[in-house]
Design an enzyme around this catalytic site. Structure first.
Site, PDB file in Angstrom:
ATOM      1  N   HIS A 190      27.231 -56.565  -3.285  1.00 10.31           N
ATOM      2  CA  HIS A 190      27.867 -55.585  -2.412  1.00 10.31           C
ATOM      3  C   HIS A 190      28.518 -56.482  -1.192  1.00 10.31           C
ATOM      4  O   HIS A 190      27.893 -56.602  -0.342  1.00 10.31           O
ATOM      5  CB  HIS A 190      26.785 -54.802  -1.716  1.00 10.31           C
ATOM      6  N   ASN A 214      30.351 -47.187   9.255  1.00 15.44           N
ATOM      7  CA  ASN A 214      31.511 -47.362   8.514  1.00 15.44           C
ATOM      8  C   ASN A 214      32.106 -46.027   7.688  1.00 15.44           C
ATOM      9  O   ASN A 214      33.046 -46.016   7.211  1.00 15.44           O
ATOM     10  CB  ASN A 214      31.313 -48.447   7.651  1.00 15.44           C
ATOM     11  N   HIS A 248      32.031 -51.399  -1.882  1.00 16.95           N
ATOM     12  CA  HIS A 248      30.526 -51.117  -1.704  1.00 16.95           C
ATOM     13  C   HIS A 248      29.771 -52.055  -2.795  1.00 16.95           C
ATOM     14  O   HIS A 248      28.951 -52.917  -2.366  1.00 16.95           O
ATOM     15  CB  HIS A 248      30.269 -49.638  -1.634  1.00 16.95           C
ATOM     16  N   SER A 305     -10.379 -33.413   7.610  1.00 21.65           N
ATOM     17  CA  SER A 305     -10.543 -33.234   6.408  1.00 21.65           C
ATOM     18  C   SER A 305     -10.633 -34.614   5.403  1.00 21.65           C
ATOM     19  O   SER A 305     -11.463 -34.675   4.698  1.00 21.65           O
ATOM     20  CB  SER A 305      -9.302 -32.556   5.873  1.00 21.65           C
ATOM     21  N   GLU A 355       4.087 -37.823   5.427  1.00 31.24           N
ATOM     22  CA  GLU A 355       3.635 -38.471   4.661  1.00 31.24           C
ATOM     23  C   GLU A 355       4.377 -40.103   4.154  1.00 31.24           C
ATOM     24  O   GLU A 355       4.149 -40.869   3.892  1.00 31.24           O
ATOM     25  CB  GLU A 355       3.045 -37.999   3.275  1.00 31.24           C
ATOM     26  N   HIS A 385      -2.553 -27.635  -4.588  1.00 33.94           N
ATOM     27  CA  HIS A 385      -3.230 -28.519  -3.791  1.00 33.94           C
ATOM     28  C   HIS A 385      -4.267 -29.450  -4.976  1.00 33.94           C
ATOM     29  O   HIS A 385      -4.726 -30.294  -4.251  1.00 33.94           O
ATOM     30  CB  HIS A 385      -4.230 -27.967  -2.820  1.00 33.94           C
TER      31      HIS A 385
END
Length: 637
Positions: A31, A185, A259, A368, A394, A456
């Site tokens: 790159h 950019n 790129h 918990s 998370e 869950h």
């Protein structure tokens, strides 16, 4: 370096641009655009950084993170010019097998790399973790720690959600030691960013509590003045640096074509001619080497070390030793009932009492997850306690913990419900790749979650984490085994996860450390020769023990094998495995469990998602009752 000597600065930037372009051209891969676009900023930043190439692990060094890890050609070129152990031959071997210069920067592979980056946004969050660790160091060790954390990021980093999560927390915490240089950019792989990105980045960061500055990314004085202002800020600072991707690449300048592909020999040749660069590939003028050199860092470290008090040196030694041999672990008796998430809370507190560098927290689930460290204070704006509050973030939590671990003085843990491990999986994977030391606490580990239902209840996650190389997953059957799992994990000094129950589990193991170190051991064996072995982990081990009693009443020989760490069991020699895998082998686990076919003739696992209901009812419904386990065993025989 004289920042008013524009001709010299331009020569340094030109050297850097073409050194990076030559690396990509030689490799025919890479790159070049980002490296060429950031060259002017890199020249000025080199003046501001405090590093010591003779000691890359100097604790008071500034930390520099390239969140856009695809800018690796620039990273390696700078490390070489600064004086790190990256040679010109290493630059010529860019992206080649076994080289020090892989396609994206890798922690512990190349000297001077602070974190492994490449997946966009991760480095941004790692930098937040490094800044938090720096604040922890200040709180623990005093004013001797006052360095900065710099992060270079691009449009792609800021589009990833993990950067938003971590920026929000950094602003809330007022991390004034963090400076992010945003390479604005306006180009991504597909073209102009306006295809998918049009938000006001300034307002976004200001709304998150950041100071926001702007500069012309190809104006040396403007860059320097902006960095000086940022270093005085009382907030984390975002510098929006307006740059041109592929700066100096003639007709490709400003194009997405720079790129992720070499410029091409003809374009590169003409670009050098246009700037009067009549030199062979990989040419570095001697005066440029001199101006880039970081030799000053060796003297800076000596002066810093001279000012350390004896007490500070003693604390640093304690933190760096990461010695867990004096932990006074809780004791759990046979027959005692205790959820492994609860026993884990007691274990975490015991560790924190013995080691000052044990820090961590939860994604808003500490009550918990049982992750509160008692009497250790909170990490808040202006406070440096050891209880970290990540909020419901998370992914950022995992990446921040990687930054804290790589800082070098702390051992972090983070926690959430197991099903939400999916949200932080990319950060966890990088933790395993970096071989750092982060502990992941995942509670509510199966259909035993109960009434919260299928959304869950983790089913496939256990198999996923066990499939990750260089990562260990512990699923203790009870509180006693949980203690042993922690002792093994801390001794192994690498990242690991703990899968812990919501529901109470009766202590039925009297295992020792050696047995758990092997990953699995015979928990129960019939007096008569076993005809079948039941392999299991976690909350399913006790039903297997009860199933064994039912089978033994029918004169069927049984042995029950507890497997607290599947990954460690995989490493055992065949002779030992032969003592565990006697007769027919049935594996029992309330998860997808396909990995058990490595050892088992048959697997009793989950073939669907869970349901909402009481945990005990769900275990029966899905076939994990002692009666059904015994029935499956009979069928196998």
């Amino acid at each position: 370096m004289d920042l008013k000597d524009t001709p010299t600065l331009e020569k340094m930037a030109t050297t850097l641009r073409f050194l990076c372009a030559d690396m990509v051209q030689e490799a025919n891969s890479g790159h070049p655009g980002v490296a060429m676009g950031l060259a002017d900023i890199a020249v000025v930043l080199s003046h501001h950084l405090h590093l010591n190439p003779k000691n890359p692990k100097w604790l008071e060094r500034d930390r520099l993170v390239f969140s856009g890890g695809h800018a690796s050609a620039l990273v390696y070129a700078l490390l070489h010019l600064w004086g790190f152990n990256v040679t010109l031959e290493d630059l010529k071997a860019f992206r080649q097998l076994h080289s020090k210069t892989p396609g994206h920067p890798e922690y512990q592979h190349t000297e001077g790399i602070e974190v492994t980056t490449g997946p966009l946004g991760q480095g941004f969050a790692n930098a937040v973790g490094l800044a938090m660790a720096s604040k922890l160091a200040q709180g623990t060790l005093g004013a001797a720690f006052s360095h900065k954390v710099y992060c270079l990021c691009g449009d792609g980093d800021l589009q990833e959600g993990v950067s938003y999560e971590s920026a929000s927390l950094a602003g809330h915490l007022g991390l004034d030691n963090l400076i992010v240089l945003y390479d604005s950019n306006a180009i991504t792989i597909e073209g102009d960013t306006n295809l998918a990105f049009s938000e006001n980045v300034r307002l976004r960061f200001e709304a998150q509590g950041w100071a926001v500055l702007e500069c012309q990314g190809h104006n040396f004085l403007d860059i320097d003045n902006t960095l000086n202002t940022a270093k005085q800020s009382d907030k984390p600072t975002l510098i929006i640096a307006h740059t041109t991707i592929g700066k100096g690449a003639l007709e490709l300048e400003g194009s997405a074509k720079t790129h992720g592909a070499p410029l091409g020999a003809e374009v590169l040749k003409r670009a050098k001619e246009a700037l009067g660069w009549a030199h062979p590939p990989f040419y570095i003028p001697e005066e440029v080497k001199l101006h880039f050199s970081m030799q000053r860092g060796e003297g800076e470290e000596k002066l810093w070390a001279q000012d350390l008090s004896a007490e500070t040196k003693e604390k640093i030694a304690h933190l760096q030793a990461k010695d867990f041999s004096k932990v006074a672990y809780p004791v759990f008796e046979l027959g005692q009932k205790c959820a492994t998430r609860a026993s884990n809370g007691a274990i975490l507190n015991a560790i924190s009492q013995a080691y000052l560098g044990f820090v961590g927290g939860s994604a808003d689930l500490a009550p918990s997850n049982n992750t509160r460290l008692k009497e250790q204070g909170d990490f808040l704006k202006g406070q440096c306690g050891r209880n970290l509050h990540f909020g419901i973030r998370e992914h950022a939590m995992g990446a921040i913990c990687n930054g804290i671990s790589n800082y070098g003085l702390f051992v972090p843990f983070c926690a959430t419900f197991f099903v939400f491990s999916d949200y932080l999986a990319p950060a966890l994977r990088l933790s395993a790749l970096m071989q750092n030391q982060v502990y992941y606490i995942f509670t509510h580990d199966s259909i035993g979650v109960g009434e919260d239902g299928a959304t869950h209840q983790p089913i496939e996650q256990l198999s996923h984490l066990r499939a990750i190389p260089n990562f260990e997953v512990y699923r203790p059957m009870d509180a006693h085994e949980n203690v042993l799992c922690w002792q093994v994990a801390l001794k192994r000094n690498k990242s690991a996860a703990f899968m812990l129950s919501r529901q109470d589990l009766e202590v039925a193991s009297s295992a020792n450390l050696e047995q758990v170190q092997r990953g699995g051991y015979v928990l129960h064996k019939s007096a008569r020769e076993p005809q079948i072995s039941l392999l299991s982990s976690g909350s399913e081990v006790l039903p297997c023990l009860k199933a064994a009693a039912l089978l033994e009443a029918e004169n069927i020989g049984v042995q029950v094998v507890s497997v607290p760490c599947f990954d460690l069991l995989l490493r055992q020699e065949q002779d030992y495995l032969n003592t565990l895998l006697v007769g027919e082998v049935l594996a029992v686990e309330a998860s997808r469990g396909l990995e058990w076919f490595k050892f088992a003739d048959s697997v009793l696992g989950m073939e669907s998602f869970g349901k909402s209901g009481k945990g005990a009812d769900l275990f029966k419904h899905f076939g994990f009752s002692p009666e059904n386990i015994a029935s499956k065993a009979r069928a196998l025989l």
